[in-house]
Design a protein around this motif. Structure first.
Motif, PDB file in Angstrom:
ATOM      1  N   ASP A   1     -32.106   5.051   1.770  1.00 54.17           N
ATOM      2  CA  ASP A   1     -30.673   4.649   1.928  1.00 54.17           C
ATOM      3  C   ASP A   1     -30.352   3.460   2.878  1.00 54.17           C
ATOM      4  N   GLN A   2     -31.535   3.469   3.778  1.00 52.78           N
ATOM      5  CA  GLN A   2     -31.523   2.275   4.750  1.00 52.78           C
ATOM      6  C   GLN A   2     -31.868   1.243   4.165  1.00 52.78           C
TER       7      GLN A   2
ATOM      8  N   LYS B   1     -29.155  -0.340   2.167  1.00 53.73           N
ATOM      9  CA  LYS B   1     -28.103  -1.054   2.827  1.00 53.73           C
ATOM     10  C   LYS B   1     -28.605  -2.148   3.559  1.00 53.73           C
TER      11      LYS B   1
ATOM     12  N   ALA C   1     -29.507  -5.087  -4.393  1.00 52.77           N
ATOM     13  CA  ALA C   1     -28.794  -3.840  -4.511  1.00 52.77           C
ATOM     14  C   ALA C   1     -27.780  -4.041  -5.791  1.00 52.77           C
TER      15      ALA C   1
END
Length: 215
Positions: A155-156, A159, A213
């Motif tokens: 998740d990091q 981001k 992403a």
């Protein structure tokens, strides 16, 4: 994503004459499987690479009403539909009479089961050499280390992708993280379809490859 599997294990594990056996681990289905021949290995690699594929099963059934045995190569559960994948043999490519679609009983069964037959020329898959090579490497990483990557790290990384788009940049940004686990976190994002890399079919993946992403 957990889904009820119409087919969870192969019905036929007999090795076709002269074929090489590949023992692999399927991250999407979380089990070992045996694949026979390079065509099956390549097709499996692309199933794992496709984020639209939720689950699959190798050799889920044999076709009815055939003098010579013919198994379905893969059952595939996609987000919107199910498929039976046939990797066409040389004789099936050469003659319509040998083509699986010529079996009326199978066509009727597939239609009643809401499963769409997909007939694939293995030569079309084999031509995607760089894509296959990159994903073979990714799947080895996921099989060996995927269980050790915390979801929080993935998740990091996701981001951070708008600002840091290569492994080199991510390694500098996440200097405290194990670089092996950081690479596998990136691979897991690609595997899940949460990140994309537009050059996997044209370039060997490296520390300078751009990852983005998914928008």
């Amino acid at each position: 994503m957990s889904v009820p599997l119409r087919f969870a294990s192969p019905t036929d594990n007999s090795r076709p004459h002269g074929s090489h056996r590949y023992d692999v681990f399927g991250p999407k289905i979380q089990r070992q499987l045996a694949l026979f021949g390079r065509d099956a290995l390549d097709a499996w690699t692309l199933l794992e690479a496709d984020p639209d594929v939720v689950a699959y099963c190798e050799r889920p059934l044999s076709l009815p009403d055939l003098k010579r045995k013919r198994v379905v190569d893969f059952w595939v559960c996609r987000k919107e539909r199910e498929e039976f994948i046939f990797l066409l043999r040389p004789s099936e490519l050469a003659s319509r009479l040998d083509h699986p679609s010529s079996i009326p009983a199978f066509r009727a069964w597939a239609a009643s089961s809401n499963v769409e037959p997909a007939f694939v020329d293995p030569n079309d898959i084999a031509r995607q050499k760089l894509l296959l090579s990159n994903w073979e490497s990714f799947l080895c990483d996921l099989s060996a280390f995927g269980r050790y990557v915390p979801k929080a790290l993935s998740d990091q990384v996701l981001k951070a992708l708008p600002s840091f788009k290569t492994l080199t940049e991510l390694e500098q940004h996440f200097a405290e993280e194990d670089p092996v686990l950081l690479r596998v976190a990136v691979v897991s994002l690609l595997h899940q379809g949460r990140a994309i890399c537009s050059t996997l079919g044209s370039e060997t993946f490296s520390s300078r490859t751009v990852i983005e992403a998914k928008s």
